[in-house]
Design an enzyme around this catalytic site. Structure first.
Site, PDB file in Angstrom:
ATOM      1  N   ASP A   1     118.443  16.813  76.821  1.00  0.00           N
ATOM      2  CA  ASP A   1     119.123  15.361  76.957  1.00  0.00           C
ATOM      3  C   ASP A   1     120.316  15.428  76.161  1.00  0.00           C
ATOM      4  O   ASP A   1     120.228  15.795  75.346  1.00  0.00           O
ATOM      5  CB  ASP A   1     118.121  14.319  77.193  1.00  0.00           C
ATOM      6  CG  ASP A   1     118.426  13.018  77.538  1.00  0.00           C
ATOM      7  OD1 ASP A   1     119.505  13.162  78.535  1.00  0.00           O
ATOM      8  OD2 ASP A   1     118.007  11.960  77.166  1.00  0.00           O
TER       9      ASP A   1
ATOM     10  N   THR B   1     113.194  13.905  89.481  1.00  0.00           N
ATOM     11  CA  THR B   1     113.166  13.246  90.769  1.00  0.00           C
ATOM     12  C   THR B   1     114.148  11.875  90.630  1.00  0.00           C
ATOM     13  O   THR B   1     114.788  11.529  91.588  1.00  0.00           O
ATOM     14  CB  THR B   1     111.697  12.675  91.287  1.00  0.00           C
ATOM     15  OG1 THR B   1     111.143  12.154  90.194  1.00  0.00           O
ATOM     16  CG2 THR B   1     110.973  13.900  91.762  1.00  0.00           C
TER      17      THR B   1
ATOM     18  N   ASN C   1     116.667  11.575  88.867  1.00  0.00           N
ATOM     19  CA  ASN C   1     118.118  11.999  88.741  1.00  0.00           C
ATOM     20  C   ASN C   1     118.780  11.804  89.624  1.00  0.00           C
ATOM     21  O   ASN C   1     120.028  11.826  89.823  1.00  0.00           O
ATOM     22  CB  ASN C   1     118.242  13.429  87.988  1.00  0.00           C
ATOM     23  CG  ASN C   1     117.882  13.469  86.493  1.00  0.00           C
ATOM     24  OD1 ASN C   1     117.390  14.445  85.973  1.00  0.00           O
ATOM     25  ND2 ASN C   1     118.166  12.470  85.846  1.00  0.00           N
TER      26      ASN C   1
END
Ligand code: IPE
Ligand code: IPE
Ligand code: MG
Length: 272
Positions: A36, A82, A84
């Site tokens: 991230d 999912t 994103n």
């Protein structure tokens, strides 16, 4: 375990010192990473988010090279959740483009480093052209015996567990599975991660302290390492520091440390 020390860091460097302090008998078998901070990395440099993802892909290369030289058994990288799909179309398109580029440029390196490529997540929703790249990478590295590299694509832990539940109910409905047979072992064998040990170490970069739907079942007893470092800045030193932190932890799995076990037996008896 055969660690390629010189390949990771030259003697006399700070990274080499870190590496030499690690205990080869306490290496994690499986490392999972929530990569991230690409967007924030780019923003801090006045670059586009897409340029941040490009820098993130470089950090993936470095990390894979290091884990293969550390002879780690498996690594799972969270690349696209999912959730994103909620991002702007342009960014989504760029991410899948970068994945293709990554495979194109890295396939030879994968083979050279004996890395076996795989994925977790629901690939059905992906563009057929992306699936073709994934198939190619899987085929090309199927006989590699080194580190297993799993990329999580369109992955969600809840989605995965719902699928397993649906499979169990369907099998039971057709009389092929008794409810008693649905135990932890059955579930493990039907997860996307079947055959891979649970992550020993889960790393999340960029300072967020959450799991964001990653490997919910599998991280039951993982050691979690949060770092403020943004993913594009996560290099050899940062990975070695995460492993060092892992090695200093005391994994009890609900039990007691060996030194605390003496004296807990009931009087005169042996504990069961
Ligand atoms: C992680 O970086 C990469 C993906 C989720 C694909 P982000 O894009 O989430 O970066 P931040 O969190 O906005 O900084
Ligand atoms: C988690 O990062 C997903 C990946 C790294 C692929 P996000 O940036 O999507 O997570 P949130 O939205 O901050 O929880
Ligand atoms: Mg993010």
């Amino acid at each position: 375990m055969m660690i390629d020390r010189d390949g990771i860091a030259l003697p006399g460097t700070p990274e080499r010192q870190l590496l030499d302090e690690l205990r080869p008998d306490r290496m994690p078998r499986h490392v999972a990473i929530i990569m991230d901070g690409n967007g924030r990395w780019a923003k801090a440099r006045n670059l586009s988010r897409i340029q941040g993802h490009r820098a993130g892909a470089q950090a993936v290369r470095t990390t894979l090279e290091t884990v293969s030289r550390l002879d780690i058994e498996a690594i799972t990288l969270y690349a696209f959740s999912t959730e994103n799909w909620k991002r702007p179309k342009l960014e989504i398109r760029a991410l899948w483009g970068l994945l293709k580029e990554f495979i194109d440029s890295q396939l030879d390196t994968f083979k050279k480093n004996n890395l076996r490529f795989g994925t977790i997540g629901d690939l059905e929703r992906l563009d057929p052209s992306v699936r073709k790249y994934l198939d190619r990478a899987r085929q090309a590295t199927r006989d590699c015996t080194g580190t297993l590299v799993k990329i999580a694509l369109n992955y969600s832990g809840r989605h995965e567990l719902s699928r397993v539940l649906r499979e169990a109910v369907a099998n039971a409905g057709q009389g092929r599975l008794k409810p008693d047979e649905i135990d932890e072992d059955w579930i493990n064998r039907h997860l996307d991660t079947a055959g891979t040990p649970d992550p020993d170490l889960l790393i999340r970069t960029s300072g967020e302290q959450r799991v964001s739907n990653f490997l919910l079942w599998q991280i039951a007893y993982s050691e979690i390492y949060f770092t403020e470092v943004l993913w594009p800045d996560f290099g050899v030193t940062e990975l070695l520091e995460a492993i060092q932190s892992y090695q200093q932890r005391n994994r009890r799995f609900g039990g007691l440390d060996p030194e605390n076990l003496t004296g807990t037996e009931p009087h005169g008896g042996t504990s069961v």
